[in-house]
Design an enzyme around this catalytic site. Structure first.
Site, mmCIF file in Angstrom:
data_model
loop_
_atom_site.group_PDB
_atom_site.id
_atom_site.type_symbol
_atom_site.label_atom_id
_atom_site.label_comp_id
_atom_site.label_asym_id
_atom_site.label_seq_id
_atom_site.Cartn_x
_atom_site.Cartn_y
_atom_site.Cartn_z
ATOM 1 N N ILE A 53 -12.564 52.215 6.481
ATOM 2 C CA ILE A 53 -13.510 51.483 6.482
ATOM 3 C C ILE A 53 -13.548 50.322 5.453
ATOM 4 C CG2 ILE A 53 -14.878 52.565 8.231
ATOM 5 C CD1 ILE A 53 -16.505 53.807 5.887
ATOM 6 N N LYS A 103 -23.535 61.541 0.691
ATOM 7 C CA LYS A 103 -24.153 61.106 1.998
ATOM 8 C C LYS A 103 -25.229 60.719 2.058
ATOM 9 C CE LYS A 103 -23.432 61.338 5.921
ATOM 10 N NZ LYS A 103 -22.945 60.647 6.985
ATOM 11 N N THR A 134 -26.589 63.080 7.256
ATOM 12 C CA THR A 134 -27.161 64.923 8.164
ATOM 13 C C THR A 134 -28.522 65.160 7.724
ATOM 14 O OG1 THR A 134 -25.931 66.566 6.882
ATOM 15 C CG2 THR A 134 -25.797 64.668 6.228
ATOM 16 N N ASP A 135 -28.572 66.402 8.205
ATOM 17 C CA ASP A 135 -30.228 66.413 7.133
ATOM 18 C C ASP A 135 -29.846 67.474 6.378
ATOM 19 O OD1 ASP A 135 -28.676 69.080 8.139
ATOM 20 O OD2 ASP A 135 -30.017 69.991 9.588
ATOM 21 N N GLU A 136 -28.048 67.901 5.784
ATOM 22 C CA GLU A 136 -28.238 68.078 4.181
ATOM 23 C C GLU A 136 -28.672 67.388 3.611
ATOM 24 O OE1 GLU A 136 -24.431 70.090 4.006
ATOM 25 O OE2 GLU A 136 -24.136 70.063 6.377
ATOM 26 N N TYR A 184 -19.631 83.988 4.467
ATOM 27 C CA TYR A 184 -20.445 83.549 3.626
ATOM 28 C C TYR A 184 -21.847 84.220 2.917
ATOM 29 C CZ TYR A 184 -17.103 79.868 3.694
ATOM 30 O OH TYR A 184 -15.984 78.328 3.836
ATOM 31 N N ALA A 241 -16.235 59.370 7.444
ATOM 32 C CA ALA A 241 -16.723 60.113 6.786
ATOM 33 C C ALA A 241 -15.794 61.273 5.918
ATOM 34 C CB ALA A 241 -17.781 60.897 6.837
ATOM 35 N N GLU A 242 -15.895 61.724 5.584
ATOM 36 C CA GLU A 242 -15.553 63.155 4.604
ATOM 37 C C GLU A 242 -16.495 64.417 5.238
ATOM 38 O OE1 GLU A 242 -12.572 64.140 3.829
ATOM 39 O OE2 GLU A 242 -11.247 62.031 3.636
ATOM 40 N N SER A 243 -16.517 64.813 5.824
ATOM 41 C CA SER A 243 -17.594 65.583 6.770
ATOM 42 C C SER A 243 -17.912 67.437 6.084
ATOM 43 C CB SER A 243 -17.417 65.569 7.796
ATOM 44 O OG SER A 243 -16.369 66.367 8.346
ATOM 45 N N TYR A 277 -20.634 66.827 -0.418
ATOM 46 C CA TYR A 277 -20.877 65.745 0.474
ATOM 47 C C TYR A 277 -21.881 65.167 0.815
ATOM 48 C CZ TYR A 277 -22.079 65.527 5.332
ATOM 49 O OH TYR A 277 -22.481 65.452 6.917
ATOM 50 N N PHE A 291 -14.506 64.029 15.339
ATOM 51 C CA PHE A 291 -15.173 65.061 16.094
ATOM 52 C C PHE A 291 -16.449 64.466 17.464
ATOM 53 C CE2 PHE A 291 -19.046 68.604 15.926
ATOM 54 C CZ PHE A 291 -18.933 68.829 17.467
ATOM 55 N N ILE A 292 -17.449 64.143 16.077
ATOM 56 C CA ILE A 292 -18.927 63.748 16.799
ATOM 57 C C ILE A 292 -18.236 62.256 17.254
ATOM 58 C CG2 ILE A 292 -20.802 62.562 17.047
ATOM 59 C CD1 ILE A 292 -21.053 64.710 14.578
ATOM 60 N N ASN A 307 -26.945 70.336 12.631
ATOM 61 C CA ASN A 307 -24.976 70.776 12.801
ATOM 62 C C ASN A 307 -25.061 70.706 13.924
ATOM 63 O OD1 ASN A 307 -25.380 71.831 9.804
ATOM 64 N ND2 ASN A 307 -24.421 73.535 10.143
HETATM 65 P P1 NAD Z 1 -14.963 64.563 11.430
HETATM 66 O O1 NAD Z 1 -14.806 64.708 9.922
HETATM 67 O O2 NAD Z 1 -14.452 65.229 12.715
HETATM 68 O O3 NAD Z 1 -14.691 63.051 11.410
HETATM 69 C C1 NAD Z 1 -14.879 62.312 10.595
HETATM 70 C C2 NAD Z 1 -13.923 60.887 11.304
HETATM 71 O O4 NAD Z 1 -13.699 59.882 10.018
HETATM 72 C C3 NAD Z 1 -11.942 61.000 12.290
HETATM 73 O O5 NAD Z 1 -11.474 60.767 12.613
HETATM 74 C C4 NAD Z 1 -11.289 60.491 10.323
HETATM 75 O O6 NAD Z 1 -10.190 60.232 10.243
HETATM 76 C C5 NAD Z 1 -12.990 59.171 9.929
HETATM 77 N N1 NAD Z 1 -12.429 58.677 8.528
HETATM 78 C C6 NAD Z 1 -12.862 59.547 7.474
HETATM 79 N N2 NAD Z 1 -12.482 58.774 6.493
HETATM 80 C C7 NAD Z 1 -12.183 57.150 7.084
HETATM 81 C C8 NAD Z 1 -12.274 56.285 6.450
HETATM 82 N N3 NAD Z 1 -12.096 55.555 5.169
HETATM 83 N N4 NAD Z 1 -12.315 54.925 6.733
HETATM 84 C C9 NAD Z 1 -11.893 55.000 8.674
HETATM 85 N N5 NAD Z 1 -12.281 56.507 8.822
HETATM 86 C C10 NAD Z 1 -12.105 57.499 8.366
HETATM 87 O O7 NAD Z 1 -16.481 64.296 11.333
HETATM 88 P P2 NAD Z 1 -17.619 64.198 12.437
HETATM 89 O O8 NAD Z 1 -18.096 65.849 12.551
HETATM 90 O O9 NAD Z 1 -17.467 64.447 14.000
HETATM 91 O O10 NAD Z 1 -19.181 63.736 11.578
HETATM 92 C C11 NAD Z 1 -19.187 62.433 11.830
HETATM 93 C C12 NAD Z 1 -20.503 61.624 11.169
HETATM 94 O O11 NAD Z 1 -21.519 62.583 11.213
HETATM 95 C C13 NAD Z 1 -20.052 61.823 9.507
HETATM 96 O O12 NAD Z 1 -20.522 61.255 9.192
HETATM 97 C C14 NAD Z 1 -21.017 63.094 9.109
HETATM 98 O O13 NAD Z 1 -21.310 63.097 7.631
HETATM 99 C C15 NAD Z 1 -21.708 63.102 10.531
HETATM 100 N N6 NAD Z 1 -22.913 64.415 10.868
HETATM 101 C C16 NAD Z 1 -21.510 65.476 11.171
HETATM 102 C C17 NAD Z 1 -22.471 66.420 11.335
HETATM 103 C C18 NAD Z 1 -21.542 67.501 12.113
HETATM 104 O O14 NAD Z 1 -22.546 69.064 12.478
HETATM 105 N N7 NAD Z 1 -20.734 67.838 12.391
HETATM 106 C C19 NAD Z 1 -23.674 66.959 11.289
HETATM 107 C C20 NAD Z 1 -24.953 65.642 10.752
HETATM 108 C C21 NAD Z 1 -24.214 64.649 10.426
#
Ligand code: NAD
Length: 354
Positions: free
Chosen positions: A64, A167, A138-140, A220, A87-89, A163, A16-17, A192
């Site tokens: 990674i 992190k 994350t802020d979590e 929830y 990440a697993e997110s 999670y 996503f990000i 978020n």
């Molecule tokens: P997401 O789940 O949409 O995307 C994660 C991506 O990482 C996926 O494309 C997945 O295929 C890839 N991935 C997973 N395991 C992998 C591995 N071992 N090697 C390579 N690629 C791998 O997550 P997101 O929402 O885009 O979040 C991205 C980052 O931002 C994360 O670290 C998350 O903790 C952080 N974050 C997210 C939010 C949010 O609201 N979504 C807020 C703050 C921080």
């Protein structure tokens, strides 16, 4: 090749990000990027379609934690920095199965740091000085707030979900690689995110999808949990700011000053969808309150004055118009949602196991 011409490696860039960041860098900043992504259920090349044929973009599928692969990419492409979003997110999935979160978020990040350190150590002094490892967190990690107060960069870590714990552990390793080995790291802790291309297991896209399908909207607990919401485009502009101007070793909080309860979010989605459908239905009637998430944090809120004052960053999106744009995107891109949901996830409840 000038160092400024060298690419940035974006891990998790099919998520996503990460996909938003890759597109911003290629299309708005004419920056060449290499995306490294394992393509888990959450990663989708459809999200990168806009740049798939662009000469500044290259994709590598991989983990990674695969040190050999990461080292080969570093040596071959000679990047000037890395932004780690792999990440697993999803908190609910971390309740059902923490092991994968440890594997990717902790072990994977640690391996990535180590590969980067060995690459960085062999660079010229000039290249070393310019290199950055930006870790996206994350802020979590800060735990849960009561009705008042804000997380700042010095708030003690108190992660409550598996999670958040994974992190937090990764953040500590990032810090340690700076303190012990001098790797020029930066860490961001963001609230978020919402916006287009978010996998429909997260609150906003899940509720949009269920509202459109006239399915029950499961909230929830009593829906009073508060999160601070930031548009993904704003998060990515903040990441670019920190990557380019942040001080190595420093942590930057990123937030949107848009605190909302989960119930307020779902009400807002219902109202936007209903308005777009000329009020054929009252979607708020679909709301059902379900058993709370185990260990559900009550409130997150961010003090991002460091980023505002030191690096002069401000978000551009207002939450209400950003939400409308997001709902509109999901309504116009139902094919994307169908394609990414073709796997095992179909909108079912996750994260029930205590
Ligand atoms: P997401 O789940 O949409 O995307 C994660 C991506 O990482 C996926 O494309 C997945 O295929 C890839 N991935 C997973 N395991 C992998 C591995 N071992 N090697 C390579 N690629 C791998 O997550 P997101 O929402 O885009 O979040 C991205 C980052 O931002 C994360 O670290 C998350 O903790 C952080 N974050 C997210 C939010 C949010 O609201 N979504 C807020 C703050 C921080």
């Amino acid at each position: 090749m000038l160092i400024t011409d060298s690419p940035i490696l974006i891990t998790g860039g099919a998520g996503f990000i990460g996909s938003c960041l890759a597109k911003q860098l290629v299309l708005n900043a004419a920056q060449n990027v290499i995306v490294l992504d394992k393509l888990t259920y959450a990663g989708n090349l459809d999200s990168l379609q806009e740049i798939e044929d662009h000469e500044l973009y290259e994709f590598v599928q991989g983990d990674i934690g695969d040190s050999q692969l990461v080292s080969d990419i570093l040596v071959q492409h000679n990047p000037r920095g890395i932004i780690n979003l792999a990440a697993e997110s999803h908190v609910d999935r971390s309740i059902d199965g923490p092991a994968q979160f440890v594997q990717t978020n902790v072990v994977g990040t640690c391996n990535l740091l180590d590969s980067c350190f060995h690459y960085w150590r062999d660079q010229s002094a000039e290249a070393q000085a310019q290199f950055r490892f930006l870790h996206v967190s994350t802020d979590e990690v800060y735990g849960s707030l009561g009705p008042t107060g804000l997380f700042c960069e010095t708030t003690a870590y108190q992660p409550n979900s598996p999670y958040a714990a994974s992190k937090a552990a990764a953040d500590h390793f990032v810090r340690a690689y700076h303190h012990t080995f001098g790797l020029p790291v930066l860490t961001t802790n963001c609230s978020n995110n919402y916006g287009p291309f978010q996998f429909p297991e997260k609150l906003i896209p899940l509720m949009i999808s269920k509202t459109v399908q006239r399915e029950p909207l499961p909230i929830y607990g009593d829906g009073s949990n508060v999160r601070d919401w930031l548009h993904v485009e704003d998060h990515c502009s903040a990441l670019r700011t920190v990557f380019n101007q942040g001080e190595p070793g420093r942590v930057y909080n990123i937030g949107g000053n848009s605190e909302r309860t989960n119930l307020e979010i779902v009400h807002a989605i219902c109202d936007v969808v209903d308005k777009m459908n000329n009020h054929q239905h009252c979607s708020r009637e679909l709301i059902t309150f379900v058993a709370d998430r185990p260990g559900h944090d009550q409130r997150y809120a961010i003090d991002c004055s460091r980023l505002n004052t030191e690096l002069n960053w401000q978000p551009q999106f207002q939450f209400e118009s950003g939400l409308k744009q997001t709902v509109d995107w999901y309504l116009r891109n139902s094919q994307w949602t169908k394609r990414v949901m073709d796997g095992s996830y179909r909108g079912q409840r996750l994260g029930k196991q205590p």
